[in-house]
Write a protein that holds these residues in place. Structure first.
Motif, mmCIF file in Angstrom:
data_model
loop_
_atom_site.group_PDB
_atom_site.id
_atom_site.type_symbol
_atom_site.label_atom_id
_atom_site.label_comp_id
_atom_site.label_asym_id
_atom_site.label_seq_id
_atom_site.Cartn_x
_atom_site.Cartn_y
_atom_site.Cartn_z
ATOM 1 N N PHE A 137 1.574 -1.597 -16.480
ATOM 2 C CA PHE A 137 2.834 -1.025 -16.036
ATOM 3 C C PHE A 137 3.537 -2.082 -15.177
ATOM 4 O O PHE A 137 2.871 -2.949 -14.581
ATOM 5 C CB PHE A 137 2.568 0.247 -15.231
ATOM 6 C CG PHE A 137 1.955 1.333 -16.063
ATOM 7 C CD1 PHE A 137 2.715 2.047 -16.978
ATOM 8 C CD2 PHE A 137 0.608 1.635 -15.949
ATOM 9 C CE1 PHE A 137 2.152 3.045 -17.761
ATOM 10 C CE2 PHE A 137 0.037 2.626 -16.726
ATOM 11 C CZ PHE A 137 0.803 3.334 -17.636
ATOM 12 N N PRO A 138 4.859 -2.014 -15.061
ATOM 13 C CA PRO A 138 5.591 -3.045 -14.304
ATOM 14 C C PRO A 138 5.062 -3.246 -12.881
ATOM 15 O O PRO A 138 4.962 -4.377 -12.406
ATOM 16 C CB PRO A 138 7.030 -2.528 -14.323
ATOM 17 C CG PRO A 138 7.131 -1.764 -15.609
ATOM 18 C CD PRO A 138 5.784 -1.104 -15.767
ATOM 19 N N ASP A 139 4.713 -2.157 -12.185
ATOM 20 C CA ASP A 139 4.260 -2.341 -10.803
ATOM 21 C C ASP A 139 2.877 -3.000 -10.745
ATOM 22 O O ASP A 139 2.588 -3.784 -9.852
ATOM 23 C CB ASP A 139 4.278 -1.009 -10.043
ATOM 24 C CG ASP A 139 3.432 0.038 -10.723
ATOM 25 O OD1 ASP A 139 3.255 -0.037 -11.973
ATOM 26 O OD2 ASP A 139 2.912 0.938 -10.044
ATOM 27 N N GLN A 140 2.032 -2.703 -11.742
ATOM 28 C CA GLN A 140 0.723 -3.376 -11.799
ATOM 29 C C GLN A 140 0.925 -4.873 -11.995
ATOM 30 O O GLN A 140 0.257 -5.690 -11.379
ATOM 31 C CB GLN A 140 -0.104 -2.853 -12.985
ATOM 32 C CG GLN A 140 -0.652 -1.455 -12.823
ATOM 33 C CD GLN A 140 -1.446 -1.048 -14.058
ATOM 34 O OE1 GLN A 140 -0.929 -1.103 -15.176
ATOM 35 N NE2 GLN A 140 -2.689 -0.629 -13.862
ATOM 36 N N PHE A 141 1.829 -5.194 -12.888
ATOM 37 C CA PHE A 141 2.110 -6.594 -13.194
ATOM 38 C C PHE A 141 2.602 -7.325 -11.940
ATOM 39 O O PHE A 141 2.127 -8.421 -11.602
ATOM 40 C CB PHE A 141 3.162 -6.653 -14.306
ATOM 41 C CG PHE A 141 3.516 -8.036 -14.777
ATOM 42 C CD1 PHE A 141 2.706 -8.706 -15.680
ATOM 43 C CD2 PHE A 141 4.670 -8.675 -14.335
ATOM 44 C CE1 PHE A 141 3.037 -9.986 -16.138
ATOM 45 C CE2 PHE A 141 5.008 -9.953 -14.776
ATOM 46 C CZ PHE A 141 4.184 -10.607 -15.686
ATOM 47 N N ALA A 142 3.511 -6.699 -11.225
ATOM 48 C CA ALA A 142 4.075 -7.334 -10.031
ATOM 49 C C ALA A 142 2.998 -7.529 -8.960
ATOM 50 O O ALA A 142 2.892 -8.593 -8.349
ATOM 51 C CB ALA A 142 5.237 -6.490 -9.496
#
Lengths: 339, 339, 339, 339
Positions: free
Chosen positions: D316-321
């Motif tokens: 998910f985008p927040d995991q990636f960030a």
């Protein structure tokens, strides 16, 4: 044995390694190539030398040219080993069929199955009294009583018996009741068990570890032979691969490979080797055509009520009987006796 | 648990299978799809049911939805198991490093190595007194005396000790001398050994079989836990694959997988996992970054004269010391203590 | 198709997933077990649904109950596909033997070998004009000229011909010269090549990828069938495993497995499947006994001067001739014609 | 190169083999051991010699001491290859992160994801316009339009772009739109594709075949290098093993191994290497600690509606960030720049 050195090795280091080799009473031939230097060790070296070489700085690889096993090797013993038990000869012209359930469940069950095996033409009754199980909550076999039930059924129907032994302390009692002791795939490198089996004379069917190379397999047989028991048969029972449709991948090339590397009889186990009932028949035929000295086949009279999951690969009695009719025809064409 | 039937099954046969399931005190939900019928088993079923289903005619496949192990499962025990031995905690915040030679060779050797391990910051001294060897002619370890040498070196230098036990009958004497008992990769499914280790309280480091799935590995741990010994650590030490450049393929995904499936500490063994000295350092770093609770690392003061071939993967003392300096920095970034 | 959810899923999330499934025009049956919830999808679902489900949060696993290929499946086409080329029928009662060198080297070489194949009773001449090679510096085949040499030799001696095609742009020219086109193991998932082969009617022998599962293999066949070419044969040629003594592990269980999952003819390739000359003969016999519809065998008149390393597995002409005599006897017992 | 002969070879045959070797302009050293004779070939031999030796009667094995690839070898090119594309340097001190979806789906989707990749600190946008799919009925990608959508998103957000090319005829159009071309795991031995990529200068990320050895992998790179394109990066993306819990087994030892054998940059792909979202983060950390020059990571803004099943491994985008924040700290300790 050959030691391959790293590309940047100095002449002094090569000389040190050569001197180390010579301490073992063998000669070293140094051969400098464009990239690398190869040191050949000439003469029968102590296995410790290979190990030390492998550990030495600037040695990149050690390649054994001679085999690490001796007694199991056909170089050492050019003629086939034929194991004679009562009137059955394993490893000669005769095709030997071992049949029976995964687990002994009751006197009635094993007696009924023994009758079916005999009627179909099998020579050996198989059945487990002690079962190796992946998890601790699965049925672990009926134990010593099972040995007695099986021995009785074998005697009554004129069959030899084979059963699995899992631990050194049970070797003696199993050998008292069974004609052949089986070492399971998970125990192929249970070295204490192998050593104990080397101290008796009862024939041993050693199953290949499900991820063991031919070399490791023959080294495991060597443990038993080196202990003094010459009566070892090798059993190919499938290896673990990426394919999961079959429970294991039956490696039938193992039959001619093992027969060329070794003088020991080779038995195939298409039941565990495939793990699927519908594949057992074609793979039994293929095993015989590949040259197997015998087969070990699971058969159950009532798979709906079998006590282990291996029922999925057990033949029904009529399948077993029909298969043995086919195998007889095949054996004849291939120069084997089966009757 | 789900049973998938063959496509041509009759309604009568489905009904028979359902009745068979209900005899085990669980419910069966039949769901007919376009091609196949799926029977769901609802409730905690006896493992014997799975096995019987698998054996039944017209059942094509049985898929377990719940895990077959319980005590080893994080579902059962949500918090991490932390094993406390003297002042070392394994499975908590601390990063634990076990270092030492493949085999104990002499009191002087093990004393010297213990001093080096301690000086570098390691907490546990490793060393084998009994060695499992592929062939019978290789060095098999110095035996019980080795246990004494190691215990003495550990005491003198303030290190815990770990040693491999290969057979049930040696468990007691090994437990007398060592703080942690190791089960080697070839013995992961030596069920009698596992059962015996379940009867004591000494911590056990269980190595993954070189071809064992995570499920089989956790079932092996379950044998020890089910016997009453809760002090089990899991050790990833490389699996057998088609790649032969490395001796094994270190499966580092096993670290987070095992930590999610289980609450037991997970140790990585990059020495056996790669079998090559030059790969040990990067793979130690990678193991810590993957989240390993500890490392077990081979180190030898004099690989040229090591008594086993595993010298090829042993670090030199200065490599070991430098590596531990690096690991400390890495541990800090990752929220682990190592000092 | 079945979706298994994670253990902590909420009822709302289950409902969301069900609604997502229903958008695809199929029904969802929710079955809550003790640990996990299983969602069964009833009806022929779009393959995209499986993919989306797999990607969704809280879905742990998606298990396909129906097969992902259709035209290759025996469910879809219960009778054997028999491919008739001139007077040879592949997939029927006849046992078909394809023999010849790894690579076409010269008109004289291929003419001589064709004569030997014909004399021994083979029906098809094999030979490579384009060779897929691991490294760029190895002999890459003689190219288009080789196609002509082979076509000429086939015509002269009354043999069908088979040759490997490696890239879509060469399909047409290869099809002009050869009766059967072979897709090599490294190209089993070269999807553009498969699509191109679907646009013609020339029979294709598709080799199993050396690490392809049965399911992936049949999906690769599906690409050709879906394009409109029904003339596909499957070829088992050995898989990659941990065993390195043989170049590959010939997976003979693939023969009955593929014949049960599919209606397409199955050919075995013991030459590549073992990579060792001395194993080719027993494994040819085993392949026929396992039920193979045909064999593809390497034979070379002068292996000392062969242009590719595959000479190590090539039979000498007299071995080839003797083997075919044996296979005829075996075929008879197994209900196959070979003459 | 070393040829090992069979044990029963005659002196005449040894002489014949030696003469054969000398015809290739290299020297042969014969070394007779107790069991076997070893013939060492001294000098840079034509690859055809190895092949012919392997095929010769009485030659049991041929062992290459030198490597079969040259341009890809560190022996040939001791310094690291650093590939500079705009302001990104791959293979130097910088840690490079490539992020994005499995498949490009729409201009909005790829624009949104590009923004997220850039904001998190990634340097390269990944996305597939053409998708290799196991079965013909799965979504095959949006095609050329996808290339344009991606190029536009890359330009707008200041990211390099990488996309997969599956067939020689699409190389030129892909190279027009993307900064880096990716060769997928199934195409690692699609030799025509490799040859075509050798004719351009666009950097290529070559994924390891899922069952390719290091040697085969470097030989595949050699095809591109030998054609004249020096800009090749190697990508470890997991291999096929017996373990099925993870989709592949990420072989992180490949990172230091490839860096020691070759000078080419090495990228790790923990998304495909594990196939499970929850493992991507720890294995990204482990990859960096093992020394990887970069990472390629799948990320998707809305996995519930992803068009390919690979959503299961997309972050998910927040995991990636969050992951990229962690990686920056890790990079610093390991002497890498990432900002």
């Amino acid at each position: 044995m050959i030691a391959i050195t790293s590309s940047h090795i100095s002449d002094e280091r090569i000389e040190e390694i050569v001197q180390h080799i010579e301490k073992f009473g063998v000669a070293a031939h140094v051969s400098k190539g464009t990239d690398r230097t190869v040191i050949g060790i000439i003469g029968k070296a102590d296995p410790a030398l290979a190990e030390q070489l492998r550990a030495m700085k600037d040695v990149e690889n050690v390649i054994k040219i001679s085999k690490s096993y001796k007694l199991a090797s056909r170089d050492f013993h050019p003629d086939n080993t034929v194991i004679k038990i009562k009137d059955v000869e394993i490893g000669g012209d005769q095709l030997v069929v071992m049949g029976g359930p995964c687990a002994v469940e009751s006197p009635e069950q094993i007696d009924l199955i023994a009758r079916l095996v005999k009627a179909a033409g099998g020579q050996v009754l198989r059945g487990g009294a002690f079962k190796p199980r992946t998890g601790p909550y699965s049925f672990q076999g009926v134990g010593v009583e099972g040995l007695e039930m099986m021995a009785e059924a074998g005697r009554k129907h004129g069959l030899l018996t084979i059963t699995e032994v899992m631990t050194p302390e049970y070797v003696d009692i199993c050998a008292e009741h069974a004609d052949i002791l089986q070492v399971g795939t998970r125990n192929m490198q249970n070295f204490d068990l192998l050593r104990k089996l080397g101290t008796i004379q009862t024939p041993v069917l050693l199953k290949r570890g499900f991820s063991a190379t031919y070399d490791e397999f023959l080294n495991a047989a060597e443990y038993i032979l080196a202990g003094g028991n010459p009566n070892v048969m090798l059993c190919e029972r499938g290896i673990r691969t990426f394919e999961t449709y079959t429970r294991n991948t039956l490696d039938l090339s193992a039959v001619p490979v093992l027969q060329s590397l070794s003088h020991l009889p080779v038995i195939a186990d298409p039941s565990h080797g495939t793990g699927r009932r519908e594949l057992v028949e074609p793979m039994c035929r293929a095993s015989v055509a590949a040259g197997a000295d015998g087969l070990i086949i699971e058969m159950h009279n009532d798979p709906d009520n079998s006590m282990t999951g291996d029922g999925v690969q057990s033949l029904f009695p009529d399948q077993f009987a029909n298969l043995l009719v086919d195998l007889e025809k095949l054996a004849e064409v291939l120069g084997r006796k089966f009757d």
